[in-house]
Design a protein around this motif. Sequence first.
Motif, mmCIF file in Angstrom:
data_model
loop_
_atom_site.group_PDB
_atom_site.id
_atom_site.type_symbol
_atom_site.label_atom_id
_atom_site.label_comp_id
_atom_site.label_asym_id
_atom_site.label_seq_id
_atom_site.Cartn_x
_atom_site.Cartn_y
_atom_site.Cartn_z
ATOM 1 N N LEU A 140 -16.522 12.081 -0.493
ATOM 2 C CA LEU A 140 -15.952 10.805 -0.054
ATOM 3 C C LEU A 140 -16.971 10.019 0.770
ATOM 4 O O LEU A 140 -17.188 8.823 0.540
ATOM 5 N N ARG A 141 -17.617 10.694 1.707
ATOM 6 C CA ARG A 141 -18.631 10.018 2.532
ATOM 7 C C ARG A 141 -19.838 9.617 1.708
ATOM 8 O O ARG A 141 -20.441 8.573 1.941
ATOM 9 N N SER A 142 -20.209 10.429 0.737
ATOM 10 C CA SER A 142 -21.346 10.108 -0.124
ATOM 11 C C SER A 142 -21.053 8.874 -0.970
ATOM 12 O O SER A 142 -21.900 7.983 -1.095
ATOM 13 N N LEU A 143 -19.861 8.811 -1.551
ATOM 14 C CA LEU A 143 -19.492 7.645 -2.352
ATOM 15 C C LEU A 143 -19.449 6.371 -1.518
ATOM 16 O O LEU A 143 -19.924 5.318 -1.950
ATOM 17 N N SER A 144 -18.878 6.470 -0.329
ATOM 18 C CA SER A 144 -18.761 5.256 0.488
ATOM 19 C C SER A 144 -20.117 4.815 1.028
ATOM 20 O O SER A 144 -20.374 3.623 1.148
ATOM 21 N N LEU A 181 -10.962 6.611 7.017
ATOM 22 C CA LEU A 181 -11.083 5.417 7.865
ATOM 23 C C LEU A 181 -12.478 4.825 7.773
ATOM 24 O O LEU A 181 -12.639 3.600 7.699
ATOM 25 N N ASP A 182 -13.502 5.674 7.761
ATOM 26 C CA ASP A 182 -14.870 5.173 7.605
ATOM 27 C C ASP A 182 -15.033 4.443 6.275
ATOM 28 O O ASP A 182 -15.724 3.425 6.201
ATOM 29 N N THR A 183 -14.385 4.945 5.245
ATOM 30 C CA THR A 183 -14.453 4.292 3.936
ATOM 31 C C THR A 183 -13.719 2.953 3.962
ATOM 32 O O THR A 183 -14.224 1.954 3.444
ATOM 33 N N LEU A 184 -12.531 2.932 4.544
ATOM 34 C CA LEU A 184 -11.762 1.684 4.610
ATOM 35 C C LEU A 184 -12.509 0.603 5.385
ATOM 36 O O LEU A 184 -12.419 -0.579 5.051
ATOM 37 N N LYS A 185 -13.241 1.000 6.406
ATOM 38 C CA LYS A 185 -13.988 0.034 7.230
ATOM 39 C C LYS A 185 -15.145 -0.587 6.464
ATOM 40 O O LYS A 185 -15.541 -1.710 6.759
ATOM 41 N N GLN A 186 -15.703 0.123 5.492
ATOM 42 C CA GLN A 186 -16.892 -0.357 4.796
ATOM 43 C C GLN A 186 -16.587 -1.352 3.683
ATOM 44 O O GLN A 186 -17.505 -1.987 3.156
ATOM 45 N N VAL A 187 -15.346 -1.509 3.321
ATOM 46 C CA VAL A 187 -14.984 -2.400 2.221
ATOM 47 C C VAL A 187 -14.967 -3.843 2.718
ATOM 48 O O VAL A 187 -14.397 -4.143 3.768
ATOM 49 N N ARG A 188 -15.584 -4.725 1.933
ATOM 50 C CA ARG A 188 -15.534 -6.151 2.269
ATOM 51 C C ARG A 188 -14.135 -6.688 1.979
ATOM 52 O O ARG A 188 -13.464 -6.219 1.057
ATOM 53 N N GLN A 189 -13.710 -7.656 2.757
ATOM 54 C CA GLN A 189 -12.355 -8.193 2.594
ATOM 55 C C GLN A 189 -12.137 -8.787 1.211
ATOM 56 O O GLN A 189 -11.033 -8.740 0.679
ATOM 57 N N ILE A 198 -11.002 -5.979 -1.332
ATOM 58 C CA ILE A 198 -9.795 -5.181 -1.087
ATOM 59 C C ILE A 198 -8.755 -5.393 -2.184
ATOM 60 O O ILE A 198 -8.157 -4.435 -2.681
ATOM 61 N N THR A 199 -8.541 -6.622 -2.592
ATOM 62 C CA THR A 199 -7.526 -6.917 -3.606
ATOM 63 C C THR A 199 -7.816 -6.188 -4.911
ATOM 64 O O THR A 199 -6.917 -5.591 -5.509
ATOM 65 N N ASN A 200 -9.072 -6.217 -5.359
ATOM 66 C CA ASN A 200 -9.424 -5.553 -6.620
ATOM 67 C C ASN A 200 -9.265 -4.044 -6.512
ATOM 68 O O ASN A 200 -8.845 -3.388 -7.473
ATOM 69 N N ILE A 201 -9.588 -3.483 -5.364
ATOM 70 C CA ILE A 201 -9.456 -2.032 -5.181
ATOM 71 C C ILE A 201 -7.983 -1.641 -5.201
ATOM 72 O O ILE A 201 -7.596 -0.663 -5.850
ATOM 73 N N VAL A 202 -7.142 -2.402 -4.502
ATOM 74 C CA VAL A 202 -5.715 -2.086 -4.470
ATOM 75 C C VAL A 202 -5.096 -2.229 -5.858
ATOM 76 O O VAL A 202 -4.260 -1.416 -6.252
ATOM 77 N N LYS A 203 -5.537 -3.221 -6.621
ATOM 78 C CA LYS A 203 -5.009 -3.403 -7.986
ATOM 79 C C LYS A 203 -5.398 -2.239 -8.888
ATOM 80 O O LYS A 203 -4.676 -1.920 -9.831
ATOM 81 N N SER A 204 -6.527 -1.601 -8.617
ATOM 82 C CA SER A 204 -6.984 -0.496 -9.473
ATOM 83 C C SER A 204 -6.245 0.814 -9.201
ATOM 84 O O SER A 204 -6.356 1.760 -9.978
ATOM 85 N N LEU A 205 -5.488 0.883 -8.108
ATOM 86 C CA LEU A 205 -4.754 2.107 -7.757
ATOM 87 C C LEU A 205 -3.394 2.125 -8.438
ATOM 88 O O LEU A 205 -2.803 1.076 -8.699
ATOM 89 N N ASP A 206 -2.876 3.331 -8.694
ATOM 90 C CA ASP A 206 -1.528 3.434 -9.247
ATOM 91 C C ASP A 206 -0.508 3.506 -8.105
ATOM 92 O O ASP A 206 -0.868 3.472 -6.933
ATOM 93 N N SER A 207 0.762 3.607 -8.450
ATOM 94 C CA SER A 207 1.814 3.530 -7.433
ATOM 95 C C SER A 207 1.779 4.728 -6.470
ATOM 96 O O SER A 207 2.050 4.569 -5.278
#
Length: 153
Positions: free
Chosen positions: A44-48, A81-89, A92-101
Amino acid sequence: MSDWRRIDIDAFDPESGRLTAQDLIPPYTTVVTLADLQPKISQLRSLSSSGDVNSAINLATTDPPYSADENTKAEYFRAVLDTLKQVRQADITNIVKSLDSKQHDVLIKFLYKGMSIPEGQKQGGILLTWFEKLTQIAGVTPVVHYLSDRNTV
């Protein structure tokens, strides 16, 4: 027997399965330890850190450590949390759309956990942005699932 309305009939029935607090705890087949979870945290840390935050969020919200102890959950949450902090605003929308329910449900659990602890409250703005985008896309369903689910991250 004049006060028959106050008699607890279930107390006399041996088959009236009364639930105890232990009965309400969900059964887990295995307990996840920090040693078991360390490769996933490292990945997870490596990917982020490499900039692939979409894959990192996807990994973080897939199979969370529900059956781990609190210290293990806290270590995993710090990586999330470290991963969430690194995402540009803007992303965020595209990442959330790519997730399932189910991943939406896990993400909302991480957001609520972040807003409830001091180290997450320092990042309150970004967590609220994630929360806003998630509720715009998925509605209030993840919030309802969070409120009714006994599993914690």
